[in-house]
Design an enzyme around this catalytic site. Structure first.
Site, PDB file in Angstrom:
ATOM      1  CB  SER A  11      -1.164   0.653   1.198  1.00  0.00           C
ATOM      2  OG  SER A  11       0.249   0.525   2.330  1.00  0.00           O
ATOM      3  NE  ARG A  41      -1.945   5.476   1.078  1.00  0.00           N
ATOM      4  CZ  ARG A  41      -1.460   4.664   1.960  1.00  0.00           C
ATOM      5  NH1 ARG A  41      -0.447   4.212   2.171  1.00  0.00           N
ATOM      6  NH2 ARG A  41      -2.120   3.556   2.524  1.00  0.00           N
ATOM      7  CG  ASN A  64      -2.564   9.759  -4.680  1.00  0.00           C
ATOM      8  OD1 ASN A  64      -3.565  10.286  -5.173  1.00  0.00           O
ATOM      9  ND2 ASN A  64      -2.605   8.574  -3.832  1.00  0.00           N
TER      10      ASN A  64
END
Lengths: 156, 277
Positions: B211, B215, B219
Site C-alpha cells: 500500500s 498509494r 495518485n
C-alpha cells in the site's frame, strides 16, 4: 505497467541516495542548525544580561548624577561664602592700608614741619642779630647775647 | 494533442508506456517497440526512462543539498542553505512527533531523501505531458515517460527499501523470538487461534509496503492520466482544464511526497515499539 528489474534498480539507487545523504548532507546540515540554535540562545541570553546590566548602570548613573549635583551645590555654596569672606578681608585690608598711608603722610608732614622749624630755629638767631643791628645800626656781639638768642629760638 | 496517425486510445497508450530495455523472446537484446513487447520481456527488463529521470533527480537532490551542506554556516544562511535547512527542520519535526527522540542515524537522512526525491519526481508531472516525450520522439526514442513515480516499479522499489529496514529493526529491536511471537499472538492471544493470527499478521505485514508503494503510484498515475486526457482536447481549450488541474496537482505532489515520508516514519516507529498494544 509491468513489474520488472526496474524495481531492483530503483531499490539500489534509493539505497545509494540515502547513503550519500546520510554521509554528506544530513550530519552537516543538522550540525549547522544545532550550532546556530546554540548561538541564538547564547545571543538572547547575552542580550537579556546586557539589558539587566544597562538597567543597573542607569541606576548607578542616576545615583552618581544626584551625588554630583549635591556636591556641586555644596561647592557653589562654599565658594560663595569664601568669596564673601575674601571681599570682606580685602575691604579690611584696604581700609587698614588707607589708614596706614594717611598716617605715613601725616608723619611725613610732621617731620617736614619739624625740619622747617629746626631750620628756622637755626636761622632765627642770625635773623634776630641782623634785625637788631639794623635797628641799632651797630654790630651786636653774638657771644654776649647768646643766652637771649637761644631763648628766642626755643620759643619757636 | 492527438497526432494525425494516432487515435485517442493509441495516444493514451503511448503516454503510459515506458521505454524498456530487455531481452526479446527471440533472444536478442533491445528496446521494446510496444507495451506488449515489454510484457513479453518478463522480469529482466528495465524501464530506462524511469531510471533516467529518478537518478537524474536524485543527483539534483544530492547536488543541491551537498552544496548547501558543504557551505553551511552557523551564521546567517544563504537562500539555498535556508531552503535545505527548512526541509531538514520539517523532516526533523515530523520525526520527533512520530518517532520520538530515539537515537537513530538512518531515519533522518532516509526521510529527507524520500521527501525531496519523491517531491522532485512528482514535480515532473507539472511539465506539460507532450513536451519531453515529443522531443524524445523527434530524437528517435519511441517512448519516454517523465514521471518516475507513475511507474509502480519506482514506488514499490522504494517501499521495499523501507520494508527491508522495517524487518531489520523488528529483528534488531524485538529480536527474532519476540517478533515471531508478535506475529502469532496478535490480535487474538489464544493458542488455538495462532494459525489464524499468523495469516492476519502476515497479510498486515505484506500489505504495508504494497500500500505504501501503490498509494504514491496510484495518485500520481491518476493525476498523469487526467493531464493526458486534458491533452486530447483542442489546443485552445486545454488551459481551461489543465491550469486548474495543475494548480490542484501542486497540492497532490507535495502531499504525496509528505505521505510517503510520514508512512516511512510510522512504519519504522512501529518496528521500534516493543510494548504490547
Amino acid at each position: 505497467m509491468n513489474i520488472n528489474a526496474t524495481m531492483l534498480g530503483q531499490l539500489i539507487s534509493f539505497v545509494l541516495f540515502v547513503g550519500v545523504c546520510m554521509k554528506y548532507v544530513w550530519p552537516l546540515l543538522t550540525e549547522a542548525l544545532r550550532e546556530r540554535q546554540q548561538i541564538i540562545t547564547q545571543g538572547l541570553e547575552n542580550a537579556a544580561a546586557a539589558e539587566k546590566q544597562l538597567e543597573s548602570a542607569n541606576d548607578a548613573a542616576d545615583i552618581a548624577l544626584e551625588e554630583a549635583k549635591k556636591q556641586a551645590a555644596e561647592l557653589i555654596g562654599q565658594a560663595r561664602s569664601r568669596a564673601n569672606q575674601i571681599v570682606e578681608e580685602a575691604k579690611d585690608q584696604a581700609s587698614d592700608e588707607a589708614t596706614r598711608i594717611v598716617q605715613g603722610a601725616q608723619s611725613d608732614i610732621d617731620q617736614e614741619i619739624n625740619r622747617a622749624r629746626e631750620e628756622l630755629r637755626a636761622r632765627v638767631s642770625d635773623l634776630a642779630v641782623e634785625g637788631a643791628e639794623k635797628i641799632l645800626e651797630s654790630s651786636v656781639d653774638r657771644n654776649v647775647h647768646q643766652g637771649m638768642l637761644n631763648n628766642l629760638a626755643a620759643q619757636l | 494533442m492527438a497526432g494525425d496517425t494516432l487515435t485517442s486510445q493509441e495516444y493514451i497508450q503511448h503516454h503510459l508506456t515506458n521505454l524498456a530495455y530487455g531481452k526479446h523472446p527471440d533472444g536478442t537484446w533491445g528496446f521494446a517497440k510496444s507495451a506488449q513487447e515489454i510484457g513479453e520481456m518478463g522480469f529482466w527488463a528495465i524501464h530506462v526512462d524511469t531510471m533516467f529521470w529518478s537518478i537524474l533527480l536524485g543527483f539534483v537532490f544530492l547536488g543541491l543539498f551537498i552544496v548547501a551542506a558543504r557551505s553551511a554556516t552557523t551564521g546567517v544562511p544563504g537562500t539555498l542553505q535556508n531552503l535545505c535547512e527548512m526541509a531538514v527542520e520539517f523532516v526533523e519535526e515530523n520525526i520527533t512527533q512520530v518517532f520520538g527522540s530515539r537515537p537513530n542515524a538512518i531515519i533522518g537522512p532516509l526521510s529527507l531523501t524520500i521527501l525531496v526525491w519523491v517531491f522532485l519526481m512528482n514535480l515532473m508531472d507539472l511539465v506539460p505531458v507532450d513536451f519531453i516525450p515529443q522531443a524524445a520522439h523527434l530524437a528517435g526514442v519511441p517512448y519516454f515517460k517523465v514521471v518516475s513515480t507513475t511507474d509502480p516499479n519506482a514506488t514499490l522499489g522504494m517501499a521495499i527499501g523501507v520494508f527491508i529496514l522495517v524487518l531489520y529493526y523488528n529483528f534488531k529491536i524485538k529480536g527474532p523470538v519476540k517478533f515471531a511471537k508478535g506475529l502469532v499472538t496478535h490480535p487474538v492471544p489464544k493458542w488455538f487461534m495462532y494459525p489464524f493470527n499468523f495469516v492476519l499478521e502476515i497479510v498486515d505485514l505484506i500489505a504495508k509496503p504494497l500500500s505504501h508503494g501503490l498509494r504514491l503510484f496510484g495518485n500520481l498515475y491518476a493525476g498523469e492520466m487526467i493531464f493526458i486526457l486534458i491533452a486530447l482536447l483542442p489546443f485552445y481549450a486545454q488551459w481551461l482544464l489543465s491550469l486548474p488541474w495543475a494548480i490542484f496537482h501542486i497540492l497532490i505532489i507535495c502531499l504525496q511526497a509528505f505521505v510517503f515520508m510520514i508512512l516511512t516514519i510510522v512504519y519504522l516507529t512501529q518496528a521500534h515499539e516493543t510494548d504490547e498494544h
